[in-house]
Design an enzyme around this catalytic site. Structure first.
Site, PDB file in Angstrom:
ATOM      1  CG  ASN A 273       6.777   3.407   4.701  1.00 56.36           C
ATOM      2  OD1 ASN A 273       6.428   3.721   3.571  1.00 56.36           O
ATOM      3  ND2 ASN A 273       6.013   3.584   5.759  1.00 56.36           N
TER       4      ASN A 273
ATOM      5  CG  HIS B  33       7.488   7.718   5.533  1.00 54.65           C
ATOM      6  ND1 HIS B  33       7.345   7.231   4.252  1.00 54.65           N
ATOM      7  CD2 HIS B  33       6.286   7.545   6.124  1.00 54.65           C
ATOM      8  CE1 HIS B  33       6.093   6.795   4.094  1.00 54.65           C
ATOM      9  NE2 HIS B  33       5.424   6.980   5.209  1.00 54.65           N
TER      10      HIS B  33
ATOM     11  NE  ARG C  42      -1.052   2.417   3.018  1.00 51.14           N
ATOM     12  CZ  ARG C  42      -0.476   3.488   3.539  1.00 51.14           C
ATOM     13  NH1 ARG C  42      -0.360   4.598   2.845  1.00 51.14           N
ATOM     14  NH2 ARG C  42       0.035   3.460   4.757  1.00 51.14           N
ATOM     15  CG  ASP C  43       3.295   4.305   2.982  1.00 53.43           C
ATOM     16  OD1 ASP C  43       3.604   5.129   2.110  1.00 53.43           O
ATOM     17  OD2 ASP C  43       3.238   4.604   4.187  1.00 53.43           O
TER      18      ASP C  43
ATOM     19  CB  CYS D  94       2.176  10.395   1.569  1.00 54.50           C
ATOM     20  SG  CYS D  94       0.514  11.017   1.278  1.00 54.50           S
TER      21      CYS D  94
ATOM     22  CG  HIS E 106       3.594   4.737   9.273  1.00 58.57           C
ATOM     23  ND1 HIS E 106       2.957   3.718   8.575  1.00 58.57           N
ATOM     24  CD2 HIS E 106       3.944   5.640   8.325  1.00 58.57           C
ATOM     25  CE1 HIS E 106       2.931   4.002   7.291  1.00 58.57           C
ATOM     26  NE2 HIS E 106       3.526   5.171   7.100  1.00 58.57           N
TER      27      HIS E 106
HETATM   28  P1  HMG Z   1     -13.229  14.513  -2.512  1.00 58.02           P
HETATM   29  O1  HMG Z   1     -12.899  14.942  -3.882  1.00 58.02           O
HETATM   30  O2  HMG Z   1     -13.452  15.554  -1.453  1.00 58.02           O
HETATM   31  O3  HMG Z   1     -14.452  13.484  -2.524  1.00 58.02           O
HETATM   32  O4  HMG Z   1     -12.026  13.559  -2.061  1.00 58.02           O
HETATM   33  P2  HMG Z   1     -16.022  13.782  -2.386  1.00 58.02           P
HETATM   34  O5  HMG Z   1     -16.488  13.149  -1.122  1.00 58.02           O
HETATM   35  O6  HMG Z   1     -16.295  15.235  -2.618  1.00 58.02           O
HETATM   36  O7  HMG Z   1     -16.599  12.959  -3.626  1.00 58.02           O
HETATM   37  C1  HMG Z   1     -16.291  13.311  -4.974  1.00 58.02           C
HETATM   38  C2  HMG Z   1     -16.470  12.098  -5.866  1.00 58.02           C
HETATM   39  O8  HMG Z   1     -15.518  11.105  -5.459  1.00 58.02           O
HETATM   40  C3  HMG Z   1     -17.851  11.444  -5.761  1.00 58.02           C
HETATM   41  O9  HMG Z   1     -18.141  10.894  -7.026  1.00 58.02           O
HETATM   42  C4  HMG Z   1     -17.620  10.302  -4.797  1.00 58.02           C
HETATM   43  O10 HMG Z   1     -18.507   9.224  -4.974  1.00 58.02           O
HETATM   44  C5  HMG Z   1     -16.202   9.894  -5.179  1.00 58.02           C
HETATM   45  P3  HMG Z   1     -19.143  11.660  -8.029  1.00 58.02           P
HETATM   46  O11 HMG Z   1     -20.426  11.818  -7.258  1.00 58.02           O
HETATM   47  O12 HMG Z   1     -18.488  12.987  -8.324  1.00 58.02           O
HETATM   48  O13 HMG Z   1     -19.213  10.746  -9.212  1.00 58.02           O
HETATM   49  N1  HMG Z   1     -15.522   9.261  -4.040  1.00 58.02           N
HETATM   50  C6  HMG Z   1     -14.911   8.076  -4.082  1.00 58.02           C
HETATM   51  N2  HMG Z   1     -14.712   7.181  -5.085  1.00 58.02           N
HETATM   52  C7  HMG Z   1     -14.054   6.032  -4.762  1.00 58.02           C
HETATM   53  N3  HMG Z   1     -13.584   5.747  -3.521  1.00 58.02           N
HETATM   54  C8  HMG Z   1     -13.758   6.621  -2.518  1.00 58.02           C
HETATM   55  C9  HMG Z   1     -14.440   7.838  -2.788  1.00 58.02           C
HETATM   56  N4  HMG Z   1     -14.758   8.878  -2.022  1.00 58.02           N
HETATM   57  C10 HMG Z   1     -15.423   9.743  -2.794  1.00 58.02           C
HETATM   58  N5  HMG Z   1     -13.295   6.302  -1.283  1.00 58.02           N
HETATM   59  C11 HMG Z   1     -11.210  11.765  -0.711  1.00 58.02           C
HETATM   60  C12 HMG Z   1     -11.991  13.066  -0.735  1.00 58.02           C
HETATM   61  C13 HMG Z   1     -10.996  11.380   0.749  1.00 58.02           C
HETATM   62  C14 HMG Z   1     -11.998  10.682  -1.426  1.00 58.02           C
HETATM   63  C15 HMG Z   1      -9.836  11.986  -1.417  1.00 58.02           C
HETATM   64  O14 HMG Z   1      -9.210  13.077  -0.826  1.00 58.02           O
HETATM   65  C16 HMG Z   1      -8.921  10.792  -1.350  1.00 58.02           C
HETATM   66  O15 HMG Z   1      -9.179   9.761  -1.949  1.00 58.02           O
HETATM   67  N6  HMG Z   1      -7.757  10.906  -0.629  1.00 58.02           N
HETATM   68  C17 HMG Z   1      -6.847   9.818  -0.462  1.00 58.02           C
HETATM   69  C18 HMG Z   1      -5.429  10.302  -0.430  1.00 58.02           C
HETATM   70  C19 HMG Z   1      -4.494   9.155  -0.139  1.00 58.02           C
HETATM   71  O16 HMG Z   1      -4.802   8.002  -0.384  1.00 58.02           O
HETATM   72  N7  HMG Z   1      -3.291   9.450   0.398  1.00 58.02           N
HETATM   73  C20 HMG Z   1      -2.313   8.445   0.716  1.00 58.02           C
HETATM   74  C21 HMG Z   1      -2.682   7.622   1.903  1.00 58.02           C
HETATM   75  S1  HMG Z   1      -2.337   8.428   3.458  1.00 58.02           S
HETATM   76  C22 HMG Z   1      -0.658   8.101   3.761  1.00 58.02           C
HETATM   77  O17 HMG Z   1       0.025   7.629   2.897  1.00 58.02           O
HETATM   78  C23 HMG Z   1      -0.102   8.372   5.128  1.00 58.02           C
HETATM   79  C24 HMG Z   1       0.146   7.103   5.941  1.00 58.02           C
HETATM   80  O18 HMG Z   1       1.044   6.227   5.283  1.00 58.02           O
HETATM   81  C25 HMG Z   1       0.701   7.453   7.334  1.00 58.02           C
HETATM   82  C26 HMG Z   1       1.907   8.398   7.281  1.00 58.02           C
HETATM   83  O19 HMG Z   1       2.892   8.121   6.563  1.00 58.02           O
HETATM   84  O20 HMG Z   1       1.846   9.418   7.979  1.00 58.02           O
HETATM   85  C27 HMG Z   1      -1.159   6.319   6.180  1.00 58.02           C
HETATM   86 MG    MG Z   2       3.207   6.381   5.273  1.00 54.86          MG
END
Ligand code: HMG
Ligand code: MG
Length: 315
Positions: free
Chosen positions: A265, A225, A30-31, A256, A223
């Site tokens: 990581n 990095h 995933r990450d 990320c 966690h």
């Molecule tokens: P948004 O644009 O605000 O979404 O994104 P919305 O709620 O306004 O919806 C817009 C459209 O997206 C709608 O479709 C929803 O149905 C669709 P429409 O009506 O326009 O056809 N939608 C989705 N489709 C599929 N799956 C979903 C989903 N949600 C809404 N889940 C959102 C908000 C949260 C979805 C967006 O910002 C997002 O996907 N962010 C993810 C970012 C990400 O994955 N980052 C990496 C992971 S975090 C990380 O790596 C850190 C970590 O490792 C820890 C660390 O290192 O600190 C964990």
């Molecule tokens: Mg991470």
């Protein structure tokens, strides 16, 4: 050359003041793969997961049910879950940001998920299109309905030790956000050093601040990095404070896409090398991990950033 041939002792007595066993929470699929410039083919992802299970890891964070346009690298989450060769005793948690993500996870038959929050306003906006306060409204229905469906739900908290836009993050701000996630029903909170700036003293101070708020280390994971090369030292500091779950990524992949200056990581192989040296049990087979990361490095067309992988493969 295998780990034993280069002189790693078979088993040393457990060092005092350290846990006897550590759970490795493998985040490479995933990450690691969310941050690749190209989309890794589905069959390579599935083989990666298979190899990691073969290497003895029992917690494999498989993918994310996030918006496919936000993270195209993991847009095949449904296909990946459908094609997964699930093993007895192995957990395959996935990331879920909101209700829509939960619906997708439920439809895919997922039993373990993780929500991911930010300790800062700016990163909440950039990563979740939300705010520091508003993000909890995304997670509330996920926790309520996910728990009702019998899911096990972890909470991640990003930018716990520093934020590229806001700088130092006050410990009380981190603790307040972390406590919210636990109160919503997360069984565990993983403290993310998203951009790899933490140092061991900061780790000890933050864990002490959680302790003062009544959160013991058995509810926490770390966690790290490795941007500034501190991930192993930070891990050791966390183990000395009583933390027993450590996130790491095979081969040191990761980062990320929404966090500036985030690199890979903590590498699982580097972690395992240290745990072996400390006599701490972990259940992983180092040679199998190294072979897996060397194989993945070939698929990605560049050497693994893990020091242990590079040392043992001469790359
Ligand atoms: P948004 O644009 O605000 O979404 O994104 P919305 O709620 O306004 O919806 C817009 C459209 O997206 C709608 O479709 C929803 O149905 C669709 P429409 O009506 O326009 O056809 N939608 C989705 N489709 C599929 N799956 C979903 C989903 N949600 C809404 N889940 C959102 C908000 C949260 C979805 C967006 O910002 C997002 O996907 N962010 C993810 C970012 C990400 O994955 N980052 C990496 C992971 S975090 C990380 O790596 C850190 C970590 O490792 C820890 C660390 O290192 O600190 C964990
Ligand atoms: Mg991470």
């Amino acid at each position: 050359m295998g780990a034993r041939e280069v002189g790693l002792p078979d088993r040393v007595p457990a060092s005092s003041g350290l846990p006897r066993r550590v759970r490795i929470w493998e985040v490479g699929p995933r990450d690691g793969l969310q941050n690749e410039a190209t989309v890794v083919p589905l069959e390579v992802k599935l083989e990666f997961l298979d190899r990691l299970a073969d290497a003895g890891l029992d917690t494999l964070e498989a993918t994310s049910f996030v918006h496919p346009k936000w993270v195209p690298q993991l847009a095949d989450a449904e296909q990946l879950l459908a094609g997964l060769n699930r093993r007895d005793g192995v957990r395959y948690p996935v990331l879920v940001p909101n209700r829509k993500g939960l619906d997708r996870a439920l439809a895919a038959g997922v039993g373990q998920i993780a929500v991911f929050a930010s300790a800062t306003e700016t990163f909440a906006k950039r990563n979740l299109n939300s705010g520091l306060e508003e993000q909890f409204a995304l997670f509330e229905p996920v926790l309520a309905d996910g728990l009702a469906a019998g899911m096990e739900i972890r909470g991640y908290l990003s930018m716990c030790f520093g934020d590229p836009w806001e700088g130092a993050v006050p410990a009380e701000q981190v603790v307040a956000a972390g406590v919210r996630l636990l109160e919503l029903g997360c069984f565990q909170l993983s403290l993310g050093d998203t951009i790899g700036v933490a140092t061991p003293g900061q780790v000890e101070a933050l864990l002490a601040a959680f302790g003062a708020a009544g959160i013991e280390p058995d509810r926490l994971a770390v966690h790290f990095h490795d941007t500034y090369g501190q991930a192993l030292s930070n891990t050791l500091a966390a183990l000395r404070c009583g933390v027993t779950t450590v996130d790491s990524s095979a081969g040191g992949l990761g980062g990320c896409p929404y966090a500036e200056s985030a690199t890979g990581n903590l590498a699982t192989e580097d972690l395992v090398w240290m745990l072996d040296g400390l006599g701490i049990e972990h259940g992983a087979d180092l040679d199998a991990l190294v072979a897996t990361s060397a194989w993945m490095a070939q698929r990605l067309g560049r050497p693994s950033p893990s020091r242990v992988v590079r040392a043992l493969t001469g790359s």
